[in-house]
Motif scaffolding. Structure first.
Motif, PDB file in Angstrom:
ATOM      1  N   ARG A  40      -2.445  18.908 -35.607  1.00 52.23           N
ATOM      2  CA  ARG A  40      -1.675  19.415 -36.751  1.00 52.23           C
ATOM      3  C   ARG A  40      -0.176  19.377 -36.480  1.00 52.23           C
ATOM      4  N   PHE A  41       0.213  19.891 -35.333  1.00 49.48           N
ATOM      5  CA  PHE A  41       1.630  19.954 -35.005  1.00 49.48           C
ATOM      6  C   PHE A  41       2.220  18.553 -34.793  1.00 49.48           C
ATOM      7  N   SER A  42       1.447  17.661 -34.190  1.00 49.50           N
ATOM      8  CA  SER A  42       1.922  16.297 -33.979  1.00 49.50           C
ATOM      9  C   SER A  42       2.144  15.602 -35.313  1.00 49.50           C
ATOM     10  N   TRP A  43       1.236  15.836 -36.255  1.00 53.81           N
ATOM     11  CA  TRP A  43       1.375  15.197 -37.559  1.00 53.81           C
ATOM     12  C   TRP A  43       2.547  15.788 -38.348  1.00 53.81           C
ATOM     13  N   LEU A  44       2.755  17.086 -38.241  1.00 50.59           N
ATOM     14  CA  LEU A  44       3.902  17.704 -38.915  1.00 50.59           C
ATOM     15  C   LEU A  44       5.205  17.132 -38.378  1.00 50.59           C
ATOM     16  N   ASN A  45       5.262  16.918 -37.089  1.00 49.30           N
ATOM     17  CA  ASN A  45       6.444  16.312 -36.484  1.00 49.30           C
ATOM     18  C   ASN A  45       6.657  14.893 -36.998  1.00 49.30           C
ATOM     19  N   GLU A  46       5.563  14.160 -37.112  1.00 53.86           N
ATOM     20  CA  GLU A  46       5.657  12.782 -37.592  1.00 53.86           C
ATOM     21  C   GLU A  46       6.150  12.751 -39.034  1.00 53.86           C
ATOM     22  N   LEU A  47       5.639  13.650 -39.845  1.00 57.21           N
ATOM     23  CA  LEU A  47       6.080  13.724 -41.237  1.00 57.21           C
ATOM     24  C   LEU A  47       7.562  14.067 -41.308  1.00 57.21           C
ATOM     25  N   ARG A  48       7.957  14.960 -40.431  1.00 51.81           N
ATOM     26  CA  ARG A  48       9.360  15.365 -40.411  1.00 51.81           C
ATOM     27  C   ARG A  48      10.254  14.176 -40.064  1.00 51.81           C
ATOM     28  N   LYS A  49       9.827  13.379 -39.098  1.00 52.16           N
ATOM     29  CA  LYS A  49      10.592  12.204 -38.707  1.00 52.16           C
ATOM     30  C   LYS A  49      10.704  11.212 -39.860  1.00 52.16           C
TER      31      LYS A  49
END
Length: 203
Positions: free
Chosen positions: A87-96
């Motif tokens: 979840r956190f990895s995907w949120l970071n990716e979306l943020r990028k």
């Protein structure tokens, strides 16, 4: 190994991954037991099948590193822990990618304006520092509860083992009071509220 990969227990998987030359059955078990759930989360939150595969591989590598470093405490199940990393990895990716994050309805409980923001935690070191330093002001018990619930994605039943409360209901009542204290803290210090919310922004 004669035992089916999908039948390996969490303890057996951790034991295998901890070895210098771990058995591939452990990695296979992680895939069989968790890929569908983790990829489903990404597919439901603006991701593609390729995104799901890429993030899953990243999560598994990170998990193995955590286990081999002796940092996996086993206070939650492997699936819960992997889901949090995913979840956190995907949120970071979306943020990028500068995309807007779809609101995660399954994590909202309607307990005030702050809760939806907290439920959208991101695993960013600087932002996490702002968040944890703010929660520090609420006291050790509130910090443990809120970080365990939102950051580690633990259930109330799992958190109950970490804190001294007589029941899950008593724990829920305390969590509610912690959230109200956070709201009151922000009301007294608007600048703190601004910094805290900025740490949770995905635009």
């Amino acid at each position: 190994m004669s035992k089916s990969s999908s039948k390996l227990t969490d303890a057996e998987i951790i034991d295998l991954l901890s070895k210098q030359n771990f058995d591939n059955e452990a990695v296979k078990a992680l895939y069989l037991n968790n890929f569908t759930v983790l990829s489903g989360y990404i597919l439901q939150n603006q991701g593609s099948e390729q995104d799901a595969e890429d993030i899953f591989q990243e999560v598994i590598v990170r998990f193995i590193e955590i286990v081999r470093a002796g940092k996996f405490r086993g206070e939650s199940s492997i699936r819960t822990f992997l889901f949090s990393l995913n979840r956190f990895s995907w949120l970071n990716e979306l943020r990028k990618r500068n995309k807007s994050l779809l609101r995660e309805n399954s994590y909202q409980t309607g307990m005030g304006e702050i809760e939806p923001d907290v439920s959208r935690f991101i695993i960013n070191r600087e932002d996490k520092a702002i968040i944890t330093n703010t929660i520090d002001l609420l006291g050790a018990v509130c910090k443990k509860i809120l970080l365990a619930y939102y950051y580690e994605n633990l259930t109330m039943k799992e958190i109950l083992k970490l804190v001294e409360f007589e029941s899950e209901q008593a724990l829920r009542n305390k969590k509610y009071k912690c959230m109200k204290s956070l709201e009151q803290l922000f009301a007294k210090d608007p600048s703190l509220a601004k910094k805290f919310k900025a740490a949770l922004t995905y635009e």
